[in-house]
Design an enzyme around this catalytic site. Sequence first.
Site, PDB file in Angstrom:
ATOM      1  N   MET A  30      37.874  18.516  17.677  1.00  0.00           N
ATOM      2  CA  MET A  30      37.804  20.020  16.087  1.00  0.00           C
ATOM      3  C   MET A  30      35.924  20.046  16.801  1.00  0.00           C
ATOM      4  SD  MET A  30      39.967  19.216  13.364  1.00  0.00           S
ATOM      5  CE  MET A  30      38.900  18.522  11.933  1.00  0.00           C
ATOM      6  N   ASN A  32      32.372  19.861  17.771  1.00  0.00           N
ATOM      7  CA  ASN A  32      30.921  19.641  17.060  1.00  0.00           C
ATOM      8  C   ASN A  32      31.520  17.553  17.793  1.00  0.00           C
ATOM      9  OD1 ASN A  32      30.044  17.581  14.649  1.00  0.00           O
ATOM     10  ND2 ASN A  32      28.739  19.605  15.694  1.00  0.00           N
ATOM     11  N   LEU A  33      31.229  18.170  19.151  1.00  0.00           N
ATOM     12  CA  LEU A  33      30.915  17.068  20.122  1.00  0.00           C
ATOM     13  C   LEU A  33      30.043  15.961  20.362  1.00  0.00           C
ATOM     14  CD1 LEU A  33      32.855  18.565  22.962  1.00  0.00           C
ATOM     15  CD2 LEU A  33      33.851  17.555  21.051  1.00  0.00           C
ATOM     16  N   GLY A  36      30.837   9.727  21.123  1.00  0.00           N
ATOM     17  CA  GLY A  36      32.428   9.436  20.759  1.00  0.00           C
ATOM     18  C   GLY A  36      32.976  10.051  21.302  1.00  0.00           C
ATOM     19  N   HIS A  37      33.265  11.824  21.346  1.00  0.00           N
ATOM     20  CA  HIS A  37      33.960  12.453  21.857  1.00  0.00           C
ATOM     21  C   HIS A  37      33.984  12.614  23.468  1.00  0.00           C
ATOM     22  CE1 HIS A  37      33.480  14.608  17.859  1.00  0.00           C
ATOM     23  NE2 HIS A  37      35.180  14.413  18.060  1.00  0.00           N
ATOM     24  N   GLY A 149      40.014   8.328  19.342  1.00  0.00           N
ATOM     25  CA  GLY A 149      39.532   7.527  18.948  1.00  0.00           C
ATOM     26  C   GLY A 149      39.547   6.528  18.280  1.00  0.00           C
ATOM     27  N   GLN A 155      44.920   7.600  12.227  1.00  0.00           N
ATOM     28  CA  GLN A 155      45.472   8.481  13.395  1.00  0.00           C
ATOM     29  C   GLN A 155      45.858   8.288  14.291  1.00  0.00           C
ATOM     30  OE1 GLN A 155      43.382  12.445  13.511  1.00  0.00           O
ATOM     31  NE2 GLN A 155      42.617  11.704  15.212  1.00  0.00           N
ATOM     32  N   SER A 187      30.119   9.838  14.498  1.00  0.00           N
ATOM     33  CA  SER A 187      30.804  11.156  14.193  1.00  0.00           C
ATOM     34  C   SER A 187      30.420  12.388  13.447  1.00  0.00           C
ATOM     35  CB  SER A 187      31.285  10.611  12.148  1.00  0.00           C
ATOM     36  OG  SER A 187      31.742  10.897  11.311  1.00  0.00           O
ATOM     37  N   SER A 188      30.533  13.393  12.910  1.00  0.00           N
ATOM     38  CA  SER A 188      30.273  14.398  12.781  1.00  0.00           C
ATOM     39  C   SER A 188      29.814  14.267  11.310  1.00  0.00           C
ATOM     40  CB  SER A 188      30.993  15.600  12.724  1.00  0.00           C
ATOM     41  OG  SER A 188      32.015  15.496  13.819  1.00  0.00           O
TER      42      SER A 188
HETATM   43  O1  PAF Z   1      39.723  13.426  15.938  1.00  0.00           O
HETATM   44  C1  PAF Z   1      40.105  15.044  15.656  1.00  0.00           C
HETATM   45  O2  PAF Z   1      39.182  15.198  15.542  1.00  0.00           O
HETATM   46  C2  PAF Z   1      41.684  15.194  14.975  1.00  0.00           C
HETATM   47  O3  PAF Z   1      42.330  14.831  14.009  1.00  0.00           O
HETATM   48  C3  PAF Z   1      42.547  16.132  16.327  1.00  0.00           C
HETATM   49  C4  PAF Z   1      42.984  15.079  16.786  1.00  0.00           C
HETATM   50  C5  PAF Z   1      41.594  16.210  16.696  1.00  0.00           C
HETATM   51  C6  PAF Z   1      43.835  17.121  15.403  1.00  0.00           C
HETATM   52  O4  PAF Z   1      42.637  17.994  15.134  1.00  0.00           O
END
Ligand code: PAF
Length: 284
Positions: A30, A32-33, A36-37, A149, A155, A187-188
Amino acid sequence: MEIISDIISLRQARRRWQVEAKSIGFVPTMGNLHHGHLRLVREAREKSDIVVVSIFVNPLQFGPDEDLAAYPRTMEHDLAALEAMGVDIVFSPRTEDIYPRGLEQQTFVEVPGISYMICGASRPGHFRGVATIVCKLFNMVQPNHAFFGEKDYQQLQVIRAMVTDLSMNLHVHGVPTVREADGLAMSSRNNYLTTPERETAPTLYRVLTDMADAIHLGRRDYSRLIQEQKQRLAEAGFKIDYLEVRAADTLLHPGHEDLRLVVLVAAFLGKARLIDNIQIQLEE
Ligand code: PAF
């Protein structure tokens, strides 16, 4: 790096890679990297020929009390970071293209059971929104590998269950949480912490590591252990949503036969709702 915002162009690119027999690694985000991303992107880069990263703030996974409009959007910074990581495609669609019939009538994917507990109990409909967007993105990108992650442990399990239940043809990779030097999971949401809250925040991970140590040393009175650590968190200033010891695969309450456990926590510190977890492998 190519930036694609419409589904038709993405499908054209996908067909090209198919002809060239390239493997596709996909990292949904989503935006705002943070590091972690970028760790997910690095894993994708190592395991696939083509790396696709999506940036889409998904309205379907926000609750009515959660501020979708305030979610941080940092596109320029994100694109620069992804370019530097050697990403091939950034897919950044518009909400109208993703949900052309509107949110109210959107067909959804619901993974029962595992979506309703823990975070799902506090955020009704959240995992339905996540499963739906991830399923749609998988349909668009058609990746061979997808990367998530472990910080968002529930999730990850919901997505694994969806992939199994719907016979999706891809590998889901869980990637270990990236932490600040003091243990705080990246985390964001950390951006919402004030300076004193930021100093308190690493207590969350300390609680998890202390609980893991205690369980490794033989403690099995989980309710009591949880109560003790909840008190510690409350005294440090956290408002606790949950602190749970669960079986690592099902997220059900563990029995004696469960050797893989996970301790999961969610707690507010001021405005920020922080989540974290630690996995535990017990000896037979
Ligand atoms: O983990 C996230 O950033 C979101 O839940 C995802 C997996 C991109 C789905 O919108």
